[in-house]
Design a protein around this motif. Structure first.
Motif, mmCIF file in Angstrom:
data_model
loop_
_atom_site.group_PDB
_atom_site.id
_atom_site.type_symbol
_atom_site.label_atom_id
_atom_site.label_comp_id
_atom_site.label_asym_id
_atom_site.label_seq_id
_atom_site.Cartn_x
_atom_site.Cartn_y
_atom_site.Cartn_z
ATOM 1 N N LEU A 33 0.823 -1.211 0.000
ATOM 2 C CA LEU A 33 0.000 0.000 0.000
ATOM 3 C C LEU A 33 0.855 1.258 0.000
ATOM 4 C CD1 LEU A 33 -2.758 1.484 0.346
ATOM 5 C CD2 LEU A 33 -2.359 1.287 2.810
ATOM 6 N N VAL A 34 1.800 1.314 0.909
ATOM 7 C CA VAL A 34 2.588 2.530 1.090
ATOM 8 C C VAL A 34 3.474 2.831 -0.110
ATOM 9 C CG1 VAL A 34 4.414 3.588 2.483
ATOM 10 C CG2 VAL A 34 2.504 2.438 3.602
ATOM 11 N N TYR A 35 4.107 1.803 -0.680
ATOM 12 C CA TYR A 35 5.039 2.021 -1.782
ATOM 13 C C TYR A 35 4.443 1.753 -3.164
ATOM 14 C CZ TYR A 35 8.571 2.305 1.863
ATOM 15 O OH TYR A 35 9.299 2.666 2.968
ATOM 16 N N SER A 36 3.169 1.356 -3.217
ATOM 17 C CA SER A 36 2.496 1.064 -4.493
ATOM 18 C C SER A 36 3.269 0.041 -5.315
ATOM 19 C CB SER A 36 2.294 2.353 -5.303
ATOM 20 O OG SER A 36 1.524 3.270 -4.579
ATOM 21 N N VAL A 37 3.596 -1.078 -4.679
ATOM 22 C CA VAL A 37 4.339 -2.143 -5.352
ATOM 23 C C VAL A 37 3.549 -3.442 -5.262
ATOM 24 C CG1 VAL A 37 6.598 -1.102 -4.944
ATOM 25 C CG2 VAL A 37 5.665 -2.690 -3.263
ATOM 26 N N ASP A 38 3.967 -4.434 -6.034
ATOM 27 C CA ASP A 38 3.300 -5.733 -5.975
ATOM 28 C C ASP A 38 3.835 -6.555 -4.801
ATOM 29 O OD1 ASP A 38 5.762 -6.843 -6.786
ATOM 30 O OD2 ASP A 38 5.123 -7.145 -8.846
ATOM 31 N N ALA A 39 3.243 -7.731 -4.595
ATOM 32 C CA ALA A 39 3.584 -8.568 -3.439
ATOM 33 C C ALA A 39 5.049 -9.005 -3.446
ATOM 34 C CB ALA A 39 2.667 -9.793 -3.392
ATOM 35 N N ASP A 40 5.557 -9.364 -4.607
ATOM 36 C CA ASP A 40 6.960 -9.800 -4.680
ATOM 37 C C ASP A 40 7.916 -8.671 -4.310
ATOM 38 O OD1 ASP A 40 6.276 -12.376 -5.444
ATOM 39 O OD2 ASP A 40 6.453 -11.942 -7.598
ATOM 40 N N HIS A 41 7.635 -7.481 -4.802
ATOM 41 C CA HIS A 41 8.502 -6.343 -4.499
ATOM 42 C C HIS A 41 8.386 -5.964 -3.020
ATOM 43 C CE1 HIS A 41 10.079 -2.124 -5.785
ATOM 44 N NE2 HIS A 41 10.870 -2.718 -4.931
ATOM 45 N N ALA A 42 7.176 -6.046 -2.477
ATOM 46 C CA ALA A 42 6.990 -5.743 -1.051
ATOM 47 C C ALA A 42 7.813 -6.700 -0.194
ATOM 48 C CB ALA A 42 5.509 -5.833 -0.676
ATOM 49 N N PHE A 43 7.809 -7.978 -0.550
ATOM 50 C CA PHE A 43 8.610 -8.950 0.201
ATOM 51 C C PHE A 43 10.094 -8.646 0.037
ATOM 52 C CE2 PHE A 43 10.749 -12.990 0.980
ATOM 53 C CZ PHE A 43 10.236 -13.292 2.227
ATOM 54 N N ALA A 44 10.488 -8.228 -1.168
ATOM 55 C CA ALA A 44 11.894 -7.870 -1.401
ATOM 56 C C ALA A 44 12.306 -6.676 -0.543
ATOM 57 C CB ALA A 44 12.129 -7.578 -2.883
ATOM 58 N N ILE A 45 11.412 -5.712 -0.353
ATOM 59 C CA ILE A 45 11.705 -4.560 0.498
ATOM 60 C C ILE A 45 11.879 -5.009 1.944
ATOM 61 C CG2 ILE A 45 10.741 -2.430 1.470
ATOM 62 C CD1 ILE A 45 9.478 -1.948 -1.345
ATOM 63 N N LEU A 46 10.978 -5.867 2.416
ATOM 64 C CA LEU A 46 11.091 -6.378 3.784
ATOM 65 C C LEU A 46 12.399 -7.151 3.955
ATOM 66 C CD1 LEU A 46 7.424 -7.566 4.348
ATOM 67 C CD2 LEU A 46 8.580 -5.715 5.574
ATOM 68 N N ARG A 47 12.726 -7.965 2.968
ATOM 69 C CA ARG A 47 13.960 -8.756 3.029
ATOM 70 C C ARG A 47 15.187 -7.841 3.016
ATOM 71 N NH1 ARG A 47 13.255 -12.141 -1.204
ATOM 72 N NH2 ARG A 47 14.326 -10.690 -2.551
ATOM 73 N N ALA A 48 15.149 -6.775 2.197
ATOM 74 C CA ALA A 48 16.271 -5.833 2.144
ATOM 75 C C ALA A 48 16.450 -5.128 3.481
ATOM 76 C CB ALA A 48 16.050 -4.811 1.028
ATOM 77 N N ALA A 49 15.344 -4.752 4.110
ATOM 78 C CA ALA A 49 15.427 -4.118 5.431
ATOM 79 C C ALA A 49 16.005 -5.093 6.441
ATOM 80 C CB ALA A 49 14.043 -3.648 5.880
ATOM 81 N N SER A 50 15.579 -6.330 6.366
ATOM 82 C CA SER A 50 16.085 -7.360 7.276
ATOM 83 C C SER A 50 17.597 -7.519 7.127
ATOM 84 C CB SER A 50 15.376 -8.688 6.977
ATOM 85 O OG SER A 50 15.965 -9.754 7.666
ATOM 86 N N GLN A 51 18.047 -7.578 5.902
ATOM 87 C CA GLN A 51 19.474 -7.756 5.647
ATOM 88 C C GLN A 51 20.272 -6.505 6.002
ATOM 89 O OE1 GLN A 51 19.446 -9.019 1.555
ATOM 90 N NE2 GLN A 51 18.912 -11.122 2.089
ATOM 91 N N ALA A 52 19.730 -5.333 5.690
ATOM 92 C CA ALA A 52 20.445 -4.083 5.965
ATOM 93 C C ALA A 52 20.634 -3.854 7.455
ATOM 94 C CB ALA A 52 19.699 -2.899 5.341
ATOM 95 N N LEU A 53 19.628 -4.243 8.224
ATOM 96 C CA LEU A 53 19.688 -4.035 9.674
ATOM 97 C C LEU A 53 20.169 -5.264 10.434
ATOM 98 C CD1 LEU A 53 16.341 -2.068 10.079
ATOM 99 C CD2 LEU A 53 18.659 -1.134 10.051
ATOM 100 N N ASN A 54 20.380 -6.361 9.708
ATOM 101 C CA ASN A 54 20.787 -7.632 10.312
ATOM 102 C C ASN A 54 19.804 -8.062 11.409
ATOM 103 O OD1 ASN A 54 22.398 -9.908 10.479
ATOM 104 N ND2 ASN A 54 23.732 -9.011 12.027
#
Length: 105
Positions: A33-54
């Motif tokens: 909703l917030v970033y106007s992306v599809d489900a795969d991209h939303a999961f990629a954003i969550l995964r990137a945040a997870s990896q960036a913050l460890n």
């Protein structure tokens, strides 16, 4: 193996796994909703945040879900994105760029 799969040799508590997956799905919907992306991209954003913050993805997802009442409604999408950036990446200036082939912001 995804973030809700226990390491080999450790039995999974199906209720815990189901709760983690539900939280991840809720967070993924909020990111969509917030970033106007599809489900795969939303999961990629969550995964990137997870990896960036460890930090484990399920912990990031729980933080997103916990902040949803505080973030507010879609009246001001820019403010929503800043709030989501803060929750996901600890900053107000890092909105992830879409990956190639995925719908953008």
């Amino acid at each position: 193996m995804d973030d809700t799969t226990p390491p080999a040799g450790i039995p999974a508590d199906s209720a815990v796994v189901a709760a983690a997956r539900e939280t991840i799905e809720q967070a993924k919907g909020a990111v969509m909703l917030v970033y106007s992306v599809d489900a795969d991209h939303a999961f990629a954003i969550l995964r990137a945040a997870s990896q960036a913050l460890n930090i484990e993805l399920r912990v990031i997802a729980a933080a997103v879900v916990a902040e949803l009442p505080e973030i507010g409604g879609p009246e001001d999408l820019g403010a929503l994105r800043e709030d989501m950036d803060r929750v996901l990446f600890g900053t107000d200036a890092h909105t992830p760029a879409p990956e190639s082939g995925m719908r953008g912001q």
